[in-house]
Design a protein around this motif. Structure first.
Motif, PDB file in Angstrom:
ATOM      1  N   LYS A 150       1.566   9.869   4.227  1.00 52.34           N
ATOM      2  CA  LYS A 150       2.170   8.472   4.474  1.00 52.34           C
ATOM      3  C   LYS A 150       3.849   8.277   4.557  1.00 52.34           C
ATOM      4  O   LYS A 150       4.506   7.726   5.137  1.00 52.34           O
ATOM      5  N   ALA A 151       4.460   9.242   3.559  1.00 51.72           N
ATOM      6  CA  ALA A 151       5.895   9.509   3.564  1.00 51.72           C
ATOM      7  C   ALA A 151       6.415   9.972   5.004  1.00 51.72           C
ATOM      8  O   ALA A 151       7.445   9.380   5.392  1.00 51.72           O
ATOM      9  N   GLY A 172      -1.613   8.625  12.059  1.00 49.07           N
ATOM     10  CA  GLY A 172      -1.781   9.998  11.437  1.00 49.07           C
ATOM     11  C   GLY A 172      -3.084  10.379  11.259  1.00 49.07           C
ATOM     12  O   GLY A 172      -3.879   9.536  10.797  1.00 49.07           O
ATOM     13  N   GLY A 173      -3.216  11.619  11.330  1.00 44.02           N
ATOM     14  CA  GLY A 173      -4.767  12.072  11.199  1.00 44.02           C
ATOM     15  C   GLY A 173      -4.904  13.478  10.503  1.00 44.02           C
ATOM     16  O   GLY A 173      -4.043  14.273  10.607  1.00 44.02           O
ATOM     17  N   ALA A 203       0.858  -1.188   0.075  1.00 43.13           N
ATOM     18  CA  ALA A 203       0.049   0.107   0.057  1.00 43.13           C
ATOM     19  C   ALA A 203       0.940   1.320   0.089  1.00 43.13           C
ATOM     20  O   ALA A 203       0.301   2.382   0.583  1.00 43.13           O
ATOM     21  N   GLN A 204       2.253   1.292  -0.624  1.00 44.75           N
ATOM     22  CA  GLN A 204       3.008   2.397  -0.596  1.00 44.75           C
ATOM     23  C   GLN A 204       2.404   3.384  -1.643  1.00 44.75           C
ATOM     24  O   GLN A 204       2.061   2.761  -2.762  1.00 44.75           O
ATOM     25  N   PRO A 205       2.123   4.526  -1.505  1.00 46.48           N
ATOM     26  CA  PRO A 205       1.426   5.468  -2.389  1.00 46.48           C
ATOM     27  C   PRO A 205       2.278   5.618  -3.643  1.00 46.48           C
ATOM     28  O   PRO A 205       3.624   5.963  -3.515  1.00 46.48           O
ATOM     29  N   TYR A 254      -4.995   7.407   9.067  1.00 45.43           N
ATOM     30  CA  TYR A 254      -3.687   6.610   8.936  1.00 45.43           C
ATOM     31  C   TYR A 254      -3.239   5.757  10.042  1.00 45.43           C
ATOM     32  O   TYR A 254      -2.873   6.327  10.953  1.00 45.43           O
ATOM     33  N   PHE A 255      -2.906   4.519   9.628  1.00 46.50           N
ATOM     34  CA  PHE A 255      -2.553   3.516  10.823  1.00 46.50           C
ATOM     35  C   PHE A 255      -1.237   2.706  10.291  1.00 46.50           C
ATOM     36  O   PHE A 255      -1.210   1.934   9.312  1.00 46.50           O
TER      37      PHE A 255
END
Length: 464
Positions: A323-324, A334-335, A121-123, A342-343
């Motif tokens: 994400k990075a 992360g919110g 799931a890496q963007p 993000y988890f």
């Protein structure tokens, strides 16, 4: 002869910072999806690609075309069919394959798009391959350059159902136990209409009474737009929560990667408040961990993280940046104030359903109402995001900077647009990537302070 969708100007317009998005069929069609599938494999080197799609009428055909293009480049394709975006991310992480999701998220019915990721799931964004994919498609369209040689052995297409495994995985991360809850879920005729029944069935009727709203998958969005950040789109949910005496209401966007809460009083809950709640839960699990928040999140979030012994790190708006930063800092959570959460334990991807489960778990473990549970996390009044149409965005940003630069007690930064910070208030003004808009977010120590700074900044924005 190439279709109009392959015109370089169109490709420039629809390949955004971290996804592809446009109207069907004038900006996005099956031919473009097929060529993008080929280019995606060539740029990423993915041996296998997972493909999912939402309920929009154009999505199945585009997903199939992308799969054909990917196999033409030698990759195998695993089709997971109808899915939420976080279900696609789950498949990418769980199976260890690159992925693409066909969706336009909360956009109106005439839109569609592609969200791409590498294995785990890496963007894939503009700085991590998306522009190379675009340019490869453009080169083929304008010059006829061959993308794949004839000696490449085509890959295969198979199907796999991952919905049950997705639901099971989420509930290992945020099990819901405690008192029984009555929960209204508004799927907005989007993909939560597929995922929510499976997730809630696994929680069990003895734990949660589910009151469904608009679970029918319908890409024409007959009830309201599937964009819960707009207040008018949660009005039906607020009314229903009060009608049935629910403990909480959940609203999902079209591809169900975002979730918004309504409390037992029918009041919309700020995504910053939910960010703070989840941050507290994750820090209890891993004391001292790092939490990411974007720059328009309430300052109450980093304050709480610090109080709990964690490290708060500020990020630009946008999932590729979040994400990075999570990867760089090994952040646990992360919110974003837009409703993305993000988890780390979910491959650093965002999941509206997992955020919802955290809220339900915290509420089930408590003795009080949702508004009582959230009271400690709601610290400062905020304006919400206010959009203004502006012909020259850069000029207005320069004017604002001139107005506030050097003012007593004020700090400026340019991490994302212009942020002006004072001990009693802050505001951020950012230009839209896709429209002639400036987006304002403001917050103050009290309602009067917030209103004053909001109105002052809006006056400058809208008088130019």
């Amino acid at each position: 002869m190439s279709s109009d969708t392959l015109d370089p100007a169109n490709l420039e317009a629809i390949f955004k910072a971290y996804d592809v998005r446009g109207t069907v069929p004038d900006q996005l069609d099956d031919e473009l999806a097929r060529l993008t599938g080929t280019a995606f494999v060539l740029v990423t080197g993915a041996p296998t690609v997972v493909v999912g799609h939402d309920m929009r009428p154009s999505s199945p055909g585009m997903a199939q075309a992308f799969a054909e293009g990917a196999t033409r480049a030698g990759a195998d394709v695993v089709m997971i069919g109808l899915a939420s975006t976080d279900q696609l991310y789950f498949a990418s992480g769980h199976l260890g394959h690159a992925g693409v999701m066909f969706t336009a998220s909360h956009n109106p019915a005439q839109y569609n798009g592609m969200k791409m990721c590498r294995a785990g799931a890496q963007p894939v964004g503009k700085e991590t391959g998306l522009l190379e994919i675009r340019d490869m498609v453009a080169l083929h369209a304008t010059t006829g350059a061959t993308m794949v040689s004839d000696d490449v052995t085509p890959g295969t297409i198979s199907e796999q159902d991952v919905l049950g495994a997705y639901a099971d995985h989420l509930l290992t991360l945020a099990p819901v136990r405690g008192r029984r809850l009555k929960v209204v879920v508004d799927a907005g005729n989007g993909m939560a209409g597929l995922t929510a029944p499976v997730v809630f069935d696994r929680i069990g009727a003895d734990q949660v009474e589910l009151v469904p709203m608009y679970f029918e998958l319908d890409g024409s969005f007959p009830n309201h737009e599937a964009n819960p950040i707009e207040p008018e789109n949660v009005a039906d949910l607020q009314k229903r929560v009060l009608e049935v005496g629910a403990d909480v209401g959940l609203a999902f966007d079209g591809d169900a990667d975002r979730c918004f809460l309504v409390d037992e009083r029918g009041r919309a809950v700020s995504p910053s408040t939910l960010t703070a709640l989840i941050a507290a839960r994750e820090l209890a699990k891993e004391p001292g961990a790092t939490v990411i928040h974007n720059l328009i999140t309430s300052r109450g979030v980093p304050e709480l993280v610090a109080e709990l012994g964690g490290t708060a790190v500020r990020s630009r708006v946008g999932h590729s940046f979040i994400k990075a930063t999570m990867a760089e800092t090994d952040a646990i959570f992360g919110g974003e104030h837009s409703g993305h959460f993000y988890f780390r334990d979910f491959w650093r991807a965002d999941s509206g359903m997992l955020a919802a489960l955290h809220a339900l778990a915290a509420l089930a473990e408590s003795d009080g109402t949702l508004s009582e549970l959230l009271a400690r996390y709601e610290r400062y009044p905020a304006s919400g995001e206010i959009n203004s149409t502006v012909a020259d965005q850069a000029a207005v940003l320069r004017l604002l900077e001139e107005q506030y630069a050097g003012a007593e007690g004020v700090e400026l930064d340019h991490l994302d647009g212009l942020t002006v910070t004072h001990a009693d208030w802050w505001f951020n003004v950012r230009a839209s990537n896709t429209e002639p808009l400036l987006r304002l977010n403001a917050e103050g120590k009290d309602e009067a302070t917030m209103t004053e700074i909001r109105d002052a900044v809006l006056s400058t924005i809208r008088s130019n």
